[in-house]
Structure formats: C-alpha cells, structure tokens
Scaffold this active site. Sequence first.
Site, PDB file in Angstrom:
ATOM      1  N   LYS A  15       0.810  -1.227   0.000  1.00  0.00           N
ATOM      2  CA  LYS A  15       0.000   0.000   0.000  1.00  0.00           C
ATOM      3  C   LYS A  15       0.842   1.276   0.000  1.00  0.00           C
ATOM      4  O   LYS A  15       0.475   2.261  -0.635  1.00  0.00           O
ATOM      5  CB  LYS A  15      -0.941   0.018   1.205  1.00  0.00           C
ATOM      6  CG  LYS A  15      -2.063  -0.999   1.106  1.00  0.00           C
ATOM      7  CD  LYS A  15      -2.999  -0.885   2.293  1.00  0.00           C
ATOM      8  CE  LYS A  15      -4.132  -1.887   2.177  1.00  0.00           C
ATOM      9  NZ  LYS A  15      -5.120  -1.745   3.247  1.00  0.00           N
ATOM     10  N   ASP A  22     -10.015   2.723   2.577  1.00  0.00           N
ATOM     11  CA  ASP A  22     -10.304   1.837   3.722  1.00  0.00           C
ATOM     12  C   ASP A  22     -11.117   2.579   4.781  1.00  0.00           C
ATOM     13  O   ASP A  22     -12.056   2.033   5.362  1.00  0.00           O
ATOM     14  CB  ASP A  22      -9.002   1.336   4.351  1.00  0.00           C
ATOM     15  CG  ASP A  22      -8.313   0.298   3.484  1.00  0.00           C
ATOM     16  OD1 ASP A  22      -9.011  -0.488   2.819  1.00  0.00           O
ATOM     17  OD2 ASP A  22      -7.065   0.274   3.482  1.00  0.00           O
TER      18      ASP A  22
END
Length: 277
Positions: free
Chosen positions: A73, A109
């Site tokens: 990420k 997220d």
Amino acid sequence: MRPPVSGRTRLAAVIGDPVRHSLSPVIFDAAAAATGADLAYVALEVRAEDLREAVEGCRALGLVGMNVTSPHKERAAGFLDALSDLARRLGAVNCVTLDGTRLVGDSTDGAGFIAALRHDQVDHVGRRVAVVGAGGAARSIIAALAEAGTGLITVHNRTPSKVGPAVDLAGLRGRPGGEDDLRAADVIVQATSVGMGDDRAIPLDPDLLHAGQTVIDIVYHPIETPLLAAAAARGARTLNGLGMLVGQAAIAFERWTGLLAPVEEMRRAALHHLTRG
Ligand code: ATR
C-alpha cells in the site's frame, strides 16, 4: 452467476503478497452477478521487486482499476500519476483507478469503515471512539472518523512513538489514550492484525469492556476474534471486519462500473465463503 467472460469484459484486480486467501474476488463476483456488470476480478500475487511494473501494467493492460493490499500500500503510492489528498496524507493507497491514461490512487479503507458504521447503525458522531493501533489500517480509520464527525478519537498503541503521528490525522478531535479512555469509549476499534487466524491474543485489557459499548475488530478471520468473544461475554455489541472490507470494495465497484454496489449480496458472499465447510 456473473456474465461469462467475453472480449468486452472489463478486468480489475487486487495485488498483494500473499494474496491467494483474499476475499475480494468472491465479493466482486457477487457484485457482478447481482448487477450484471461485465467485470472480472482476479487476485494477483506481486513480489515487492515487481511492484512498479505491476502497477504500470494496470495502464498497459487497460484494467479499470486495482486494489492494493499488504505489503504494497505504501510503495504503490509512489508509482502513480496522481493521488487523492487523503492518500497523500496517509502515504498509502488501496484503490487505483485508471482515469483515461492516468493512474489515480486513493485510500478508501477509512471511507469503507465509515460506510460499515452507517450500515450497522453504529453511532459515532459526537461520540468517543478509541482506536487500538497506529499502523496503516488504524491511520486510515482515524482520518475517516475525524472527517465524519466523531467527537473524540483516542489512539492506543503498543509502540508509543507511533501514537503522535496517528493522533495528528484526527486534528483537534484526537489525543493519545489511556485505560480510562477505553473504559469511557462508546466505540472501540481494534485496528491491528492481533487476533487473526490462530492468534489468540487480545491487544487490550478485556475487563475494560462493558455493556453499552460497541467493539469493532477489523479482523474478519476468524469471524469472532478472541477480542470480540471477550467483548460479547461482557455485554458489548460486537462487529467484525467484514463490513470494512465490503465497504471499501463497494466504493471501488461503484467507481469502476458506475453502478450502485449491491452491498448485502457482497456481504453475504464474503460471509458464506468464510463459513463454508
Ligand atoms: P496495517 O497496515 O495492517 O495496519 P502496520 O502498518 O504494520 O499494518 O501496523 C500494524 C499495527 O498493529 C501497529 O499498530 C502495531 O503496533 P506497533 O506500532 O507497536 O508495532 C500493531 N501490532 C502488531 N502486532 C501487535 C501485537 N502483537 N500487539 C499489539 N499491537 C500489535
């Protein structure tokens, strides 16, 4: 059933390492089947040394987009043409969209987590939320909670030096937390990987938990982590991490297809996959 793959089928993927246990293909297949979207979604294991080429491959192959999961990420954010403000602040992306020829990265997220709170009617606006953890997942949740109107966000982490930078993401709504804050919290979010798989650990004193609280674990395998079992035994409401996982998948599905995500079907498919046989 989703439509059969044809020459017109659009492709999306999740890249990570390891990634073969990812639930995302199951979740996206359910979304495609429920909406008729001609989208195929695959999990691709990408090693760190191949990450740049894999990310750029999204453009070369004309994927509609790509989810990025652990451990890529942070580094993937450096290989994109543009980042959302939030992705830049967090220094991480989990969702890449091919916009024309540009690869645009976002961190969804946290937004997925907030969507799950709404879906499950967890009241956090103006309330006290304690976040356990200060890593990537915790940071995205902290930033999203602050944006969405949580009253007070306390941050609790094993390594104290990481608390300050995580608190900063909450602006004036955040501060480092102690045991009293866990006891006083309306909502407790367990945002570390503790309790995953066979790990029986609980990253806080379970005797601080009580009825009237909602305890959310971002872990979803097992469906009931040791923390959630301890919280339920003390009368707290409990939620696992499936809501957040599906929440961010729903955002990506909508972005990539322009269709409304069938969240219930996506949740059901993920749960079915986790509990089958
Ligand atoms: P992720 O992207 O999944 O959030 P990460 O950025 O590596 O992963 O962050 C991991 C988080 O889990 C950190 O908050 C970490 O605490 P430390 O900062 O002290 O390392 C936390 N964590 C991992 N294992 C832990 C454990 N056994 N007990 C308590 N916290 C743990």
